[in-house]
Design a protein around this motif. Sequence first.
Motif, PDB file in Angstrom:
ATOM      1  N   GLN A  17       0.860  -1.177   0.000  1.00  0.00           N
ATOM      2  CA  GLN A  17       0.000   0.000   0.000  1.00  0.00           C
ATOM      3  C   GLN A  17       0.900   1.232   0.000  1.00  0.00           C
ATOM      4  OE1 GLN A  17      -2.876   0.049   3.136  1.00  0.00           O
ATOM      5  NE2 GLN A  17      -3.752   1.978   2.489  1.00  0.00           N
ATOM      6  N   GLY A  18       0.608   2.198  -0.845  1.00  0.00           N
ATOM      7  CA  GLY A  18       1.417   3.409  -0.942  1.00  0.00           C
ATOM      8  C   GLY A  18       2.446   3.367  -2.058  1.00  0.00           C
ATOM      9  N   ASP A  19       2.705   2.173  -2.603  1.00  0.00           N
ATOM     10  CA  ASP A  19       3.593   2.072  -3.755  1.00  0.00           C
ATOM     11  C   ASP A  19       2.825   2.497  -5.005  1.00  0.00           C
ATOM     12  OD1 ASP A  19       5.547   1.067  -2.073  1.00  0.00           O
ATOM     13  OD2 ASP A  19       5.314  -1.010  -2.726  1.00  0.00           O
ATOM     14  N   VAL A  20       3.548   2.945  -6.014  1.00  0.00           N
ATOM     15  CA  VAL A  20       2.933   3.391  -7.266  1.00  0.00           C
ATOM     16  C   VAL A  20       3.378   2.467  -8.391  1.00  0.00           C
ATOM     17  CG1 VAL A  20       2.834   5.271  -8.966  1.00  0.00           C
ATOM     18  CG2 VAL A  20       2.891   5.805  -6.513  1.00  0.00           C
ATOM     19  N   VAL A  21       2.431   2.040  -9.200  1.00  0.00           N
ATOM     20  CA  VAL A  21       2.727   1.252 -10.395  1.00  0.00           C
ATOM     21  C   VAL A  21       2.372   2.114 -11.596  1.00  0.00           C
ATOM     22  CG1 VAL A  21       2.225  -0.851 -11.697  1.00  0.00           C
ATOM     23  CG2 VAL A  21       2.161  -0.897  -9.194  1.00  0.00           C
ATOM     24  N   ALA A  22       3.320   2.254 -12.536  1.00  0.00           N
ATOM     25  CA  ALA A  22       3.098   3.042 -13.748  1.00  0.00           C
ATOM     26  C   ALA A  22       3.487   2.211 -14.963  1.00  0.00           C
ATOM     27  CB  ALA A  22       3.918   4.327 -13.708  1.00  0.00           C
ATOM     28  N   ARG A  23       2.872   2.513 -16.078  1.00  0.00           N
ATOM     29  CA  ARG A  23       3.240   1.849 -17.340  1.00  0.00           C
ATOM     30  C   ARG A  23       3.911   2.879 -18.221  1.00  0.00           C
ATOM     31  NH1 ARG A  23      -0.354   0.082 -22.309  1.00  0.00           N
ATOM     32  NH2 ARG A  23       1.074  -1.359 -23.327  1.00  0.00           N
TER      33      ARG A  23
END
Length: 195
Positions: A105-111
């Motif tokens: 929780q709090g991590d960011v996933v980007a493409r």
Amino acid sequence: MDTIRLEESQDVLVQTAAVIAAQRQFAQRLRQRTVPDPLTGLPVRSLLVDRLELALAAAGPDTGRLAVLSCNLDGITALEDTHGSPAADAARAEAAGRLVTAVRQGDVVARISAQTFVLLCPGIVAVEDAQGIAQRVAAAFDEPLHPRPDVPHRVRLSVGVALSGRASTPESLLAAANEAMTQIRHDRQGTGRHG
């Protein structure tokens, strides 16, 4: 006198048109920065860079370091060659869901490209913390993806990790994580273990 007024009013019109054009370009760039990836709904590179800047500003002795993980989906190209773009896109969307589920929780996933996702993980106290996240997200791909019910497809996740330091910038962290990921892919190919 009328000629001078006419020229002045034309200058004002030209300046006004230039301002309006600049405002439209700025609004377009702002929309592009905030619109998520249409396939996965994840942030795109520009939004990731904004979040990296904020996370780097917040990182410190009390909050821990920042880890950036560059994740490549090895094997999607073969799926696309065999079953076409719709199947490959379905696999990418499924992969995005697995990554979002695997992070904290709090991590960011980007493409940031067709096969590359980047994870932004704040609050890293030790190198082992980042390695643990890398192992967890890679393990999320132990089971095949199912871009179609009748098409199970195994992909392998190559994960490169970079940790922030005092001189880190968003671009330096992204480059270091990508370099680490590229080295992992190269090492796998050199040993004959393809993803």
